[in-house]
Design a protein around this motif. Structure first.
Motif, PDB file in Angstrom:
ATOM      1  N   GLU A 204       0.814  -1.241  -0.119  1.00 51.72           N
ATOM      2  CA  GLU A 204      -0.024  -0.113   0.099  1.00 51.72           C
ATOM      3  C   GLU A 204       1.127   1.258   0.004  1.00 51.72           C
ATOM      4  OE1 GLU A 204      -3.090   0.230   3.070  1.00 51.72           O
ATOM      5  OE2 GLU A 204      -3.758  -1.914   2.440  1.00 51.72           O
ATOM      6  N   LEU A 205       2.074   1.204   0.745  1.00 52.76           N
ATOM      7  CA  LEU A 205       2.750   2.451   0.905  1.00 52.76           C
ATOM      8  C   LEU A 205       3.514   2.665  -0.349  1.00 52.76           C
ATOM      9  CD1 LEU A 205       4.023   2.177   4.540  1.00 52.76           C
ATOM     10  CD2 LEU A 205       2.368   3.717   3.651  1.00 52.76           C
ATOM     11  N   LYS A 206       3.859   1.642  -1.108  1.00 53.47           N
ATOM     12  CA  LYS A 206       4.717   1.606  -2.396  1.00 53.47           C
ATOM     13  C   LYS A 206       3.905   2.442  -3.422  1.00 53.47           C
ATOM     14  CE  LYS A 206       6.809  -2.115  -3.869  1.00 53.47           C
ATOM     15  NZ  LYS A 206       7.225  -3.668  -4.108  1.00 53.47           N
ATOM     16  N   SER A 207       2.442   1.976  -3.462  1.00 52.69           N
ATOM     17  CA  SER A 207       1.646   2.748  -4.168  1.00 52.69           C
ATOM     18  C   SER A 207       1.038   4.044  -3.994  1.00 52.69           C
ATOM     19  CB  SER A 207       0.316   1.771  -4.708  1.00 52.69           C
ATOM     20  OG  SER A 207      -0.496   1.801  -3.107  1.00 52.69           O
ATOM     21  N   GLU A 208       1.158   4.577  -2.296  1.00 50.53           N
ATOM     22  CA  GLU A 208       0.751   5.602  -1.929  1.00 50.53           C
ATOM     23  C   GLU A 208       1.742   6.753  -1.848  1.00 50.53           C
ATOM     24  OE1 GLU A 208      -1.422   5.006   1.768  1.00 50.53           O
ATOM     25  OE2 GLU A 208      -2.876   3.687   0.848  1.00 50.53           O
ATOM     26  N   SER A 209       2.914   6.249  -1.694  1.00 53.52           N
ATOM     27  CA  SER A 209       3.989   7.366  -1.507  1.00 53.52           C
ATOM     28  C   SER A 209       5.243   6.959  -2.405  1.00 53.52           C
ATOM     29  CB  SER A 209       4.527   7.197  -0.168  1.00 53.52           C
ATOM     30  OG  SER A 209       5.794   8.152   0.010  1.00 53.52           O
ATOM     31  N   LYS A 210       5.534   7.958  -3.428  1.00 53.91           N
ATOM     32  CA  LYS A 210       6.434   7.937  -4.412  1.00 53.91           C
ATOM     33  C   LYS A 210       7.727   7.741  -3.752  1.00 53.91           C
ATOM     34  CE  LYS A 210       7.342  12.546  -5.621  1.00 53.91           C
ATOM     35  NZ  LYS A 210       6.549  13.166  -4.601  1.00 53.91           N
ATOM     36  N   GLU A 211       8.232   8.731  -2.465  1.00 55.30           N
ATOM     37  CA  GLU A 211       9.511   8.287  -1.957  1.00 55.30           C
ATOM     38  C   GLU A 211       9.615   7.145  -1.167  1.00 55.30           C
ATOM     39  OE1 GLU A 211       7.882  12.586  -1.735  1.00 55.30           O
ATOM     40  OE2 GLU A 211       6.955  10.792  -1.285  1.00 55.30           O
ATOM     41  N   PHE A 212       8.477   6.572  -0.623  1.00 51.82           N
ATOM     42  CA  PHE A 212       8.738   5.167  -0.097  1.00 51.82           C
ATOM     43  C   PHE A 212       8.995   4.118  -1.149  1.00 51.82           C
ATOM     44  CE2 PHE A 212       6.868   0.907   1.157  1.00 51.82           C
ATOM     45  CZ  PHE A 212       7.329   1.012   2.665  1.00 51.82           C
ATOM     46  N   ASN A 213       8.089   4.196  -2.049  1.00 51.76           N
ATOM     47  CA  ASN A 213       8.375   3.180  -3.359  1.00 51.76           C
ATOM     48  C   ASN A 213       9.838   3.107  -3.977  1.00 51.76           C
ATOM     49  OD1 ASN A 213       7.682   1.421  -5.367  1.00 51.76           O
ATOM     50  ND2 ASN A 213       7.578   3.020  -6.989  1.00 51.76           N
ATOM     51  N   SER A 214      10.684   4.669  -3.980  1.00 52.18           N
ATOM     52  CA  SER A 214      11.836   4.854  -4.483  1.00 52.18           C
ATOM     53  C   SER A 214      12.864   4.212  -3.241  1.00 52.18           C
ATOM     54  CB  SER A 214      11.949   6.183  -4.769  1.00 52.18           C
ATOM     55  OG  SER A 214      13.388   6.375  -4.945  1.00 52.18           O
ATOM     56  N   TRP A 215      12.798   4.377  -2.140  1.00 52.86           N
ATOM     57  CA  TRP A 215      13.792   4.306  -1.186  1.00 52.86           C
ATOM     58  C   TRP A 215      13.571   2.897  -0.722  1.00 52.86           C
ATOM     59  CZ3 TRP A 215      11.920   9.288   2.020  1.00 52.86           C
ATOM     60  CH2 TRP A 215      12.389  10.302   1.404  1.00 52.86           C
ATOM     61  N   TRP A 216      12.291   2.267  -0.616  1.00 50.12           N
ATOM     62  CA  TRP A 216      12.341   0.772  -0.407  1.00 50.12           C
ATOM     63  C   TRP A 216      13.154  -0.118  -1.032  1.00 50.12           C
ATOM     64  CZ3 TRP A 216      10.722  -1.689   3.689  1.00 50.12           C
ATOM     65  CH2 TRP A 216      10.187  -2.964   3.840  1.00 50.12           C
ATOM     66  N   THR A 217      13.217   0.312  -2.405  1.00 53.87           N
ATOM     67  CA  THR A 217      14.202  -0.756  -3.276  1.00 53.87           C
ATOM     68  C   THR A 217      15.604  -0.528  -2.889  1.00 53.87           C
ATOM     69  OG1 THR A 217      14.557   1.121  -5.114  1.00 53.87           O
ATOM     70  CG2 THR A 217      12.466  -0.269  -5.158  1.00 53.87           C
ATOM     71  N   MET A 218      16.129   0.463  -2.239  1.00 52.12           N
ATOM     72  CA  MET A 218      17.462   0.667  -1.875  1.00 52.12           C
ATOM     73  C   MET A 218      17.875  -0.338  -0.828  1.00 52.12           C
ATOM     74  SD  MET A 218      17.699   4.805  -1.760  1.00 52.12           S
ATOM     75  CE  MET A 218      17.360   5.707  -3.218  1.00 52.12           C
ATOM     76  N   HIS A 219      16.923  -0.927   0.026  1.00 52.00           N
ATOM     77  CA  HIS A 219      17.403  -1.856   1.039  1.00 52.00           C
ATOM     78  C   HIS A 219      18.336  -1.393   2.032  1.00 52.00           C
ATOM     79  CE1 HIS A 219      15.571  -5.637  -0.639  1.00 52.00           C
ATOM     80  NE2 HIS A 219      15.542  -4.764  -1.722  1.00 52.00           N
TER      81      HIS A 219
END
Length: 277
Positions: A204-219
């Motif tokens: 849900e956060l990946k779809s609702e926040s572009k920052e979360f979606n971007s930073w999540w992939t950085m691990h």
């Protein structure tokens, strides 16, 4: 052989009996003098859990509708279910229960809540391992954010940090603060990677926040540590704190976070004048 019709009826009956056990005063609602319903009304459960009234009515009626782990989590919190009851609710919904299930009865241990309430001038909150906000003190409500504004299902610190615009405006250097929180959450995620609630939250956060979606992939990962945190209060202006966190020994799924006024700043003076004035 599984009998879906009977299972849905059992689920509805279980929710109805648990609803009848909760007094309105236990969830901050007035008792009223003309109240005929024993316990909570359906509309009160739906409101507190952040689900639609029609949907919840159908659920209690035993209709075959889809249920998510987040809804189960929210209903368990609203109805103050203990671990056995929460596990039973997951099983009736045919969902895989998380490895660790928090206890929802009375929110937190009364002694722990007493400690929280007696931290008068430092915002303090109690979070579970999924970053859900379980309890908070008056200083946190007045200086940081009033979590009463949110449905129980939305009181997740990660969700608030990335999707709540009102909260985001109070954080000085939001980008750095949000990245740091996400990196600390990533450590918790490693332990809960198969938890259905966590999976749904992340998606849900990946779809609702572009920052979360971007930073999540950085691990990126960070350990919990003491840091300096600054916020902007609408009345008091800039406030500077030392951030510390403590595991709760009686329940290792919980931690208490405390923001203490930064020594040498005018934060403590501002807070005392504000809260005592």
């Amino acid at each position: 052989m599984d009998n879906p019709k009977q299972r849905y009826k059992e689920l509805g009956d279980f929710l109805r009996t648990r609803r009848a056990k909760i007094l309105p005063s236990q969830v901050g609602l007035p008792e009223g003098t003309r109240r005929r319903t024993i316990g909570l009304r359906r509309e009160e459960v739906s409101f507190l859990s952040g689900v639609g009234l029609t949907w919840y009515t159908w659920l209690e009626q035993g209709r075959p509708i889809t249920i998510s782990s987040q809804v189960i989590e929210s209903l368990a919190r609203t109805l103050m279910l203990d671990k056995k009851e929460t596990m039973h609710l997951y099983n009736l919904a045919r969902l895989t229960p998380p490895t660790e299930i928090a206890t929802y009865d009375n929110t937190v241990n009364p002694m722990l809540k007493h400690v929280l309430d007696n931290i008068e001038f430092s915002p303090a909150t109690i979070l579970d391992q999924r970053y859900n906000v379980i309890a908070w003190n008056r200083a946190s409500e007045k200086l940081l954010y009033d979590y009463n504004k949110l449905d129980t299902s939305k009181r997740n610190m990660l969700r608030i940090m990335f999707t709540n615009e009102e909260y985001k405006k109070t954080i000085i250097d939001w980008e750095s603060t949000a990245q740091s929180m996400l990196a600390r959450f990533r450590i918790a995620y490693g332990k809960l990677v198969e938890d259905p609630y966590i999976k749904e939250l992340v998606e849900e956060l990946k779809s609702e926040s572009k920052e979360f979606n971007s930073w999540w992939t950085m691990h990126n990962v960070e350990m919990e540590e003491e840091i300096v945190k600054s916020i902007t209060h609408p009345i008091l202006g800039e406030l500077n704190f030392e951030y510390t966190s403590y595991m709760v020994l009686s329940d290792r799924n919980l931690k208490m976070t405390i923001l203490t006024a930064l020594p040498g700043s005018d934060t403590e003076k501002k807070i005392k004048q504000f809260l005592l004035g």
